[in-house]
Design a protein around this motif. Sequence first.
Motif, PDB file in Angstrom:
ATOM      1  N   ASN A  87      23.922  -2.120 -61.553  1.00 58.97           N
ATOM      2  CA  ASN A  87      23.607  -1.698 -62.913  1.00 58.97           C
ATOM      3  C   ASN A  87      24.206  -0.326 -63.215  1.00 58.97           C
ATOM      4  OD1 ASN A  87      22.529  -3.005 -65.063  1.00 58.97           O
ATOM      5  ND2 ASN A  87      20.420  -2.395 -64.707  1.00 58.97           N
ATOM      6  N   ASP A  88      24.946   0.206 -62.248  1.00 54.35           N
ATOM      7  CA  ASP A  88      25.673   1.457 -62.453  1.00 54.35           C
ATOM      8  C   ASP A  88      27.067   1.292 -61.859  1.00 54.35           C
ATOM      9  OD1 ASP A  88      25.652   2.020 -59.603  1.00 54.35           O
ATOM     10  OD2 ASP A  88      23.591   2.702 -59.828  1.00 54.35           O
ATOM     11  N   ARG A  89      27.847   2.373 -61.832  1.00 53.68           N
ATOM     12  CA  ARG A  89      29.244   2.261 -61.414  1.00 53.68           C
ATOM     13  C   ARG A  89      29.516   2.974 -60.074  1.00 53.68           C
ATOM     14  NH1 ARG A  89      32.783   0.037 -64.318  1.00 53.68           N
ATOM     15  NH2 ARG A  89      34.491   1.265 -63.398  1.00 53.68           N
ATOM     16  N   LYS A  90      28.478   3.275 -59.327  1.00 55.73           N
ATOM     17  CA  LYS A  90      28.666   4.010 -58.079  1.00 55.73           C
ATOM     18  C   LYS A  90      29.583   3.267 -57.114  1.00 55.73           C
ATOM     19  CE  LYS A  90      26.105   6.175 -54.291  1.00 55.73           C
ATOM     20  NZ  LYS A  90      24.750   6.428 -53.702  1.00 55.73           N
ATOM     21  N   TYR A 120      21.354  -6.920 -60.611  1.00 56.11           N
ATOM     22  CA  TYR A 120      21.633  -7.595 -61.864  1.00 56.11           C
ATOM     23  C   TYR A 120      22.320  -6.588 -62.771  1.00 56.11           C
ATOM     24  CZ  TYR A 120      17.634  -4.982 -63.642  1.00 56.11           C
ATOM     25  OH  TYR A 120      16.782  -3.979 -64.003  1.00 56.11           O
ATOM     26  N   ILE A 121      22.874  -7.083 -63.862  1.00 53.76           N
ATOM     27  CA  ILE A 121      23.446  -6.194 -64.868  1.00 53.76           C
ATOM     28  C   ILE A 121      22.682  -6.408 -66.161  1.00 53.76           C
ATOM     29  CG2 ILE A 121      25.488  -5.566 -66.207  1.00 53.76           C
ATOM     30  CD1 ILE A 121      27.213  -6.491 -63.937  1.00 53.76           C
ATOM     31  N   SER A 122      22.089  -5.330 -66.663  1.00 52.70           N
ATOM     32  CA  SER A 122      21.418  -5.404 -67.950  1.00 52.70           C
ATOM     33  C   SER A 122      21.611  -4.092 -68.693  1.00 52.70           C
ATOM     34  CB  SER A 122      19.930  -5.721 -67.768  1.00 52.70           C
ATOM     35  OG  SER A 122      19.378  -6.191 -68.985  1.00 52.70           O
ATOM     36  N   ALA A 123      22.820  -3.576 -68.615  1.00 54.22           N
ATOM     37  CA  ALA A 123      23.130  -2.316 -69.288  1.00 54.22           C
ATOM     38  C   ALA A 123      23.045  -2.456 -70.802  1.00 54.22           C
ATOM     39  CB  ALA A 123      24.524  -1.836 -68.884  1.00 54.22           C
ATOM     40  N   PHE A 124      23.126  -3.716 -71.290  1.00 56.08           N
ATOM     41  CA  PHE A 124      23.124  -3.956 -72.733  1.00 56.08           C
ATOM     42  C   PHE A 124      22.055  -4.982 -73.119  1.00 56.08           C
ATOM     43  CE2 PHE A 124      27.349  -3.263 -70.940  1.00 56.08           C
ATOM     44  CZ  PHE A 124      27.696  -2.053 -71.535  1.00 56.08           C
ATOM     45  N   GLY A 125      21.123  -5.263 -72.191  1.00 59.74           N
ATOM     46  CA  GLY A 125      20.057  -6.223 -72.459  1.00 59.74           C
ATOM     47  C   GLY A 125      20.387  -7.647 -72.074  1.00 59.74           C
ATOM     48  N   GLU A 126      21.492  -7.859 -71.321  1.00 59.58           N
ATOM     49  CA  GLU A 126      21.939  -9.214 -71.011  1.00 59.58           C
ATOM     50  C   GLU A 126      21.266  -9.822 -69.785  1.00 59.58           C
ATOM     51  OE1 GLU A 126      25.198  -6.440 -69.396  1.00 59.58           O
ATOM     52  OE2 GLU A 126      23.409  -6.367 -70.653  1.00 59.58           O
ATOM     53  N   GLN A 139      30.850  -1.335 -67.670  1.00 56.78           N
ATOM     54  CA  GLN A 139      31.635  -0.187 -68.135  1.00 56.78           C
ATOM     55  C   GLN A 139      31.067   0.195 -69.506  1.00 56.78           C
ATOM     56  OE1 GLN A 139      32.974   2.703 -68.462  1.00 56.78           O
ATOM     57  NE2 GLN A 139      34.623   2.155 -67.029  1.00 56.78           N
ATOM     58  N   VAL A 140      30.212   1.191 -69.501  1.00 58.53           N
ATOM     59  CA  VAL A 140      29.529   1.580 -70.742  1.00 58.53           C
ATOM     60  C   VAL A 140      30.291   2.662 -71.506  1.00 58.53           C
ATOM     61  CG1 VAL A 140      27.260   0.952 -69.851  1.00 58.53           C
ATOM     62  CG2 VAL A 140      28.086   3.288 -69.556  1.00 58.53           C
ATOM     63  N   ASN A 141      31.284   3.265 -70.871  1.00 62.25           N
ATOM     64  CA  ASN A 141      32.076   4.315 -71.517  1.00 62.25           C
ATOM     65  C   ASN A 141      33.561   3.956 -71.443  1.00 62.25           C
ATOM     66  OD1 ASN A 141      29.895   6.226 -72.094  1.00 62.25           O
ATOM     67  ND2 ASN A 141      29.746   6.429 -69.864  1.00 62.25           N
ATOM     68  N   PRO A 142      33.953   2.928 -72.192  1.00 63.26           N
ATOM     69  CA  PRO A 142      35.369   2.516 -72.159  1.00 63.26           C
ATOM     70  C   PRO A 142      36.267   3.517 -72.881  1.00 63.26           C
ATOM     71  CG  PRO A 142      34.222   1.328 -73.865  1.00 63.26           C
ATOM     72  CD  PRO A 142      33.177   2.147 -73.150  1.00 63.26           C
ATOM     73  N   GLN A 143      37.556   3.256 -72.827  1.00 62.73           N
ATOM     74  CA  GLN A 143      38.510   4.110 -73.535  1.00 62.73           C
ATOM     75  C   GLN A 143      38.245   4.030 -75.040  1.00 62.73           C
ATOM     76  OE1 GLN A 143      42.457   2.919 -72.427  1.00 62.73           O
ATOM     77  NE2 GLN A 143      42.205   3.506 -70.284  1.00 62.73           N
ATOM     78  N   ALA A 144      38.654   5.063 -75.748  1.00 61.15           N
ATOM     79  CA  ALA A 144      38.431   5.133 -77.196  1.00 61.15           C
ATOM     80  C   ALA A 144      38.980   3.890 -77.885  1.00 61.15           C
ATOM     81  CB  ALA A 144      39.111   6.374 -77.759  1.00 61.15           C
ATOM     82  N   GLY A 145      38.181   3.335 -78.763  1.00 60.29           N
ATOM     83  CA  GLY A 145      38.605   2.156 -79.510  1.00 60.29           C
ATOM     84  C   GLY A 145      38.234   0.843 -78.846  1.00 60.29           C
ATOM     85  N   GLN A 146      37.742   0.888 -77.602  1.00 63.65           N
ATOM     86  CA  GLN A 146      37.355  -0.334 -76.903  1.00 63.65           C
ATOM     87  C   GLN A 146      35.842  -0.529 -76.950  1.00 63.65           C
ATOM     88  OE1 GLN A 146      38.811  -0.167 -72.843  1.00 63.65           O
ATOM     89  NE2 GLN A 146      40.586  -1.416 -73.370  1.00 63.65           N
ATOM     90  N   LEU A 147      35.437  -1.792 -76.895  1.00 64.25           N
ATOM     91  CA  LEU A 147      34.026  -2.111 -76.727  1.00 64.25           C
ATOM     92  C   LEU A 147      33.665  -2.028 -75.241  1.00 64.25           C
ATOM     93  CD1 LEU A 147      33.700  -5.259 -79.035  1.00 64.25           C
ATOM     94  CD2 LEU A 147      32.806  -2.966 -79.503  1.00 64.25           C
ATOM     95  N   PRO A 148      32.399  -1.790 -74.906  1.00 67.58           N
ATOM     96  CA  PRO A 148      31.977  -1.853 -73.505  1.00 67.58           C
ATOM     97  C   PRO A 148      32.222  -3.246 -72.923  1.00 67.58           C
ATOM     98  CG  PRO A 148      30.280  -0.845 -74.868  1.00 67.58           C
ATOM     99  CD  PRO A 148      31.288  -1.438 -75.814  1.00 67.58           C
ATOM    100  N   TYR A 149      32.178  -3.341 -71.611  1.00 69.98           N
ATOM    101  CA  TYR A 149      32.459  -4.631 -70.967  1.00 69.98           C
ATOM    102  C   TYR A 149      31.930  -4.621 -69.537  1.00 69.98           C
ATOM    103  CZ  TYR A 149      36.454  -1.915 -69.172  1.00 69.98           C
ATOM    104  OH  TYR A 149      37.249  -0.951 -68.592  1.00 69.98           O
ATOM    105  N   HIS A 150      31.923  -5.813 -68.946  1.00 69.02           N
ATOM    106  CA  HIS A 150      31.658  -5.946 -67.514  1.00 69.02           C
ATOM    107  C   HIS A 150      32.991  -5.903 -66.778  1.00 69.02           C
ATOM    108  CE1 HIS A 150      27.577  -8.275 -67.962  1.00 69.02           C
ATOM    109  NE2 HIS A 150      27.549  -7.062 -68.482  1.00 69.02           N
ATOM    110  N   GLU A 151      33.072  -5.050 -65.766  1.00 68.96           N
ATOM    111  CA  GLU A 151      34.297  -4.972 -64.971  1.00 68.96           C
ATOM    112  C   GLU A 151      34.066  -5.689 -63.641  1.00 68.96           C
ATOM    113  OE1 GLU A 151      37.766  -1.772 -63.928  1.00 68.96           O
ATOM    114  OE2 GLU A 151      35.697  -1.057 -63.832  1.00 68.96           O
ATOM    115  N   TRP A 152      34.923  -6.652 -63.353  1.00 70.07           N
ATOM    116  CA  TRP A 152      34.857  -7.437 -62.130  1.00 70.07           C
ATOM    117  C   TRP A 152      35.961  -6.955 -61.182  1.00 70.07           C
ATOM    118  CZ3 TRP A 152      32.545 -12.826 -61.968  1.00 70.07           C
ATOM    119  CH2 TRP A 152      31.643 -13.017 -63.017  1.00 70.07           C
ATOM    120  N   LEU A 153      35.558  -6.450 -60.031  1.00 68.37           N
ATOM    121  CA  LEU A 153      36.521  -6.041 -59.009  1.00 68.37           C
ATOM    122  C   LEU A 153      36.629  -7.176 -58.003  1.00 68.37           C
ATOM    123  CD1 LEU A 153      35.330  -2.366 -58.397  1.00 68.37           C
ATOM    124  CD2 LEU A 153      36.836  -3.249 -60.182  1.00 68.37           C
TER     125      LEU A 153
END
Length: 502
Positions: free
Chosen positions: A486-489, A365-371, A401-415
């Motif tokens: 829940n991580d980016r490995k 599951y993904i709950s990096a932000f409580g979701e 993605q908890v460490n996005p580029q400067a100025g961006q909000l975090p997000y879920h990345e779908w590959l």
Amino acid sequence: MGLKSVLSKVFASVVNRSLNKVRGNAVGLQQQTFQTIIDQAKNTAFGRDHHFSQIKSYEDFKKHVPIRDYEDLRPYIDRVVDGEEDVMWPGKPAYLAKTSGTTSGVKYIPISKESMPEHIKAARNALLNYIHETGKSDFVDGKLIFLQGSPILNKKHGIDTGRLSGIVAHHVPQYLQKNRLPSYETNCIEDWEQKVDAIVEETLQEDMRLISGIPPWCQMYFDRLSARSDGKKIKDIFPNFKLFVYGGVNYEPYRARIEESIGFAIDSIETYPASEGFIAFQNSQKDKSLLLLADAGMFFEFVPADEYFNDNPTRLSLAEVELNKNYALILNTNAGLWGYSIGDTVKFVSKDPYLLLVTGRIKHYISAFGEHVIGEEVEYALMSVAKAEGVDVVEFTVAPQVNPQAGQLPYHEWLIEFGKAPADLQAFALKVDKALQQKNIYYFDLIEGNILQPLVIKSLQKDAFINYMRSQGKLGGQNKVPRLSNDRKIAEEMLRLDVGKE
């Protein structure tokens, strides 16, 4: 119609009467199973340590036997693997099923002389249930293929050890042996890609009528059959192919592509087998729910998924479950697993009979932000939009993605690996995001509150997931890429491989 086909209809009628007892008395059968396995294991080391002789009810059981995962039970399982008798179940196990765990490395799941027949009976009954419901039995007169692991077994302290599918291969009924492919020699090929190529050569001119396996690896087989046959559909290669049997993953993300490869919407049976036991199979062609096998030597417990990580979660018997609620599935088996968290989540859609859907993995599951976004939600969001847009999804995985580029909000990345990509990827991603917001209120709140930005889709190259599994030494068999992390490995390794292919 051949003799096997005629006889199978007679046998199917007999089996249906037996299944009606499961459909009509599941709670009673579970109580019988509970009493039987507790009594049989009371003199084992585990039974003595957990006061089985004092257990008279399910309430007693919960007081004495905690919920455990593989690592928690490992001190006992290691003693079993080392050849000690009477540890978790009387005597030694008949087999050790070798599996690959995401956290535990190689796992060894005991299969007893009592539990092994239940695996075979359930697989047989799934087919006979289909025959009884539909009247279609011609497939038993042709060739049947089971895409599975190697049947070669090794000895571990006197116990035959191998992959579950390889163990099961030694118990295929004699009346099916002449119909069954691939050959033993081909089945023993360890390299999955070599094995699939050999299966293609061996089956290309045969009258294949039933094909069974995990959907992504069946798709590889279909792709190679088609390539070997100048692009023909599977229906033109195997004109009598009428039944597809699958398990191990949710079929819906694969359905459109597999049916496109075959050339029509084939009848299919979903099964829910695991090394720990054969849990359920599809009850009817009229819906996708699975009949819980209440008389298969397993006593089931259910923990509300949203309580699973609590210190003292609620534990329920079958009689206490509610409809349309996600539960973590806990097993107690006639192979000696006790309070064992298998890692899956299920929800019941009927209690008359008890029918369920497998909704995901409790730790995927993904709950990096409580979701707390779960597999059922992401699969619905993606596939509902893909179907509406005419998009073909081969495979996907999602990571935060908890460490996005400067100025961006975090997000879920779908590959995502697409078979047919959307014309406008960004517009497609926004629609999937909206669908996910509708399924998960916590995710909706995070988007609305500008804690997260809408999901981002990265389109991967062809065979990205096959290449990843190959790089991990897990190509084929019963292996699959987790849909949620829940991580980016996994995500980072897949992106690295994808860039390397450009």
